[in-house]
Design a protein around this motif. Structure first.
Motif, mmCIF file in Angstrom:
data_model
loop_
_atom_site.group_PDB
_atom_site.id
_atom_site.type_symbol
_atom_site.label_atom_id
_atom_site.label_comp_id
_atom_site.label_asym_id
_atom_site.label_seq_id
_atom_site.Cartn_x
_atom_site.Cartn_y
_atom_site.Cartn_z
ATOM 1 N N ARG A 4 0.489 -1.255 -0.187
ATOM 2 C CA ARG A 4 0.096 -0.217 -0.026
ATOM 3 C C ARG A 4 1.069 0.861 0.223
ATOM 4 N N THR A 5 0.435 2.380 -0.762
ATOM 5 C CA THR A 5 1.244 3.526 -0.171
ATOM 6 C C THR A 5 1.514 4.050 0.940
ATOM 7 N N SER A 6 2.618 4.476 1.135
ATOM 8 C CA SER A 6 3.306 4.650 2.857
ATOM 9 C C SER A 6 2.381 5.903 3.088
ATOM 10 N N THR A 7 1.709 6.031 4.747
ATOM 11 C CA THR A 7 1.289 7.230 4.951
ATOM 12 C C THR A 7 1.986 7.385 6.238
ATOM 13 N N ALA A 8 1.635 8.269 6.749
ATOM 14 C CA ALA A 8 2.261 8.689 8.044
ATOM 15 C C ALA A 8 1.479 7.920 8.740
ATOM 16 N N LEU A 9 0.616 7.809 9.075
ATOM 17 C CA LEU A 9 -0.042 6.190 10.093
ATOM 18 C C LEU A 9 0.947 5.347 10.243
ATOM 19 N N GLY A 48 6.266 0.728 6.679
ATOM 20 C CA GLY A 48 5.540 1.064 6.496
ATOM 21 C C GLY A 48 4.574 1.340 5.219
ATOM 22 N N THR A 49 5.187 0.538 4.885
ATOM 23 C CA THR A 49 4.973 0.294 3.094
ATOM 24 C C THR A 49 4.229 -1.079 2.828
ATOM 25 N N ARG A 50 3.706 -1.899 3.557
ATOM 26 C CA ARG A 50 2.808 -2.729 3.444
ATOM 27 C C ARG A 50 1.778 -2.728 4.815
ATOM 28 N N GLY A 51 0.876 -3.330 4.106
ATOM 29 C CA GLY A 51 -0.149 -3.494 5.037
ATOM 30 C C GLY A 51 -0.850 -4.851 5.308
ATOM 31 N N THR A 52 -1.500 -4.885 6.565
ATOM 32 C CA THR A 52 -1.497 -6.448 6.536
ATOM 33 C C THR A 52 -2.239 -6.475 8.088
ATOM 34 N N SER A 53 -3.401 -7.639 8.387
ATOM 35 C CA SER A 53 -4.166 -7.548 9.081
ATOM 36 C C SER A 53 -3.926 -7.002 10.524
ATOM 37 N N ALA A 108 12.963 14.135 6.520
ATOM 38 C CA ALA A 108 11.746 15.246 5.699
ATOM 39 C C ALA A 108 13.804 15.441 4.921
ATOM 40 N N LYS A 109 12.656 16.163 3.504
ATOM 41 C CA LYS A 109 13.761 16.855 2.536
ATOM 42 C C LYS A 109 13.917 18.319 2.981
ATOM 43 N N HIS A 218 7.932 9.103 -0.539
ATOM 44 C CA HIS A 218 6.604 9.892 0.188
ATOM 45 C C HIS A 218 5.928 11.021 0.019
ATOM 46 N N ARG A 219 4.861 11.249 0.012
ATOM 47 C CA ARG A 219 3.778 12.692 0.388
ATOM 48 C C ARG A 219 3.732 13.102 1.012
#
Length: 278
Positions: A4-9, A48-53, A108-109, A218-219
């Motif tokens: 999944r897309t990496s997010t802050a959470l 934080g780049t992979r989702g799981t249950s 951060a960049k 990431h965004r």
């Protein structure tokens, strides 16, 4: 489960899992064997780049045998809806202890920061920070944590920090003339500090101090300080609004040369006040 897309959470959850693993006595090889996962899966989960249950998160954390508060925090993060907006409580105007903030400042960049209340924590002198925290029983620890945050600018991969300070910040005397004099000198010799003069036409979105961060992989992420809590936003509509606010500040703020001239006058003002109170 699909990547999944990496997010802050998801990055905060991954960081919590990584920290728990590093504090545990369980070796990564043992985790791979016990869980039946690959090293790549563990690496992506902690990044934080992979989702799981939720069940897999509980299994992973359980194998680390963390203390109960650590396990409960991990599970709370795993259950939190990922809406693009996360609220994290902290002491009033003191977000230093929020793990989500430190995690992103380090990676951060660029960091675009706006403050209309006090000098941003990333630029404060120890005496200025100490004066702000004077009423705290653990002020020494609070100041130390704030100074640790500033170490991000001393690393090889340091972000570029651009700081917009509303002129009202310099009118607010924190700790007395001597503290203010030394604080203004810190600002004077720092690159990319821009003063926003009184009377400037500011965008309507500037209702709170904020930092807008961009990253290489990431965004963007924006956080806004709201007294006893900060809101972290990586929803595209929110971060784009703050990117536009940064562009508006860039238009109305003094240039760096004019800012240095103004800061020199403020330094002279506070130096004179120091002499009067000596």
């Amino acid at each position: 489960m699909e990547p999944r897309t990496s997010t802050a959470l998801s990055r905060e959850l991954g960081d919590a899992l990584r920290q728990a693993r590093r504090r545990s006595a369980v070796r990564t090889g043992a985790l791979v064997e016990q869980l039946g996962w690959s090293l790549a899966r563990i690496s992506k989960l902690e990044a934080g780049t992979r989702g799981t249950s939720l069940l897999d998160i509980a299994r992973y954390a359980g194998h680390l045998r963390p203390e109960q508060p650590v396990f409960e925090r991990i599970m709370a993060l795993a259950r939190e809806p990922d809406t693009g907006y996360a609220v994290r409580p902290h002491r009033v105007a003191e977000p230093d202890s929020v793990r989500l903030l430190a995690l992103h400042e380090r990676t951060a960049k660029t960091i675009w920061c706006y403050s209309a209340t006090v000098v941003p924590g990333l630029l404060q002198t120890a005496d200025y920070a100490r004066a702000l925290m004077a009423s705290r029983a653990d002020a020494a620890r609070g100041v130390a944590v704030r100074m640790e945050r500033q170490e991000v600018f001393g690393t090889a991969s340091a972000p570029v920090g651009v700081f917009f300070l509303h002129e009202v910040v310099l009118h607010r005397v924190v700790g007395g003339p001597r503290v203010m004099y030394e604080q203004v000198l810190r600002l004077l010799f720092r690159d990319h500090v821009r003063l926003v003069p009184l009377g400037s036409a500011l965008p309507a979105s500037l209702t709170a101090d904020f930092a807008h961060m961009t990253f290489a992989d990431h965004r963007p992420l924006t956080y806004a300080e709201l007294g006893p809590a900060s809101v972290f936003m990586d929803a595209p509509e929110a971060t784009e609004a703050y990117r536009e606010s940064c562009a508006a500040l860039d238009r109305v703020a003094l240039g760096e040369a004019d800012t240095r001239d103004a800061l020199t006058r403020w330094a002279d003002h506070y130096e004179a006040g120091t002499a009067e109170t000596a």
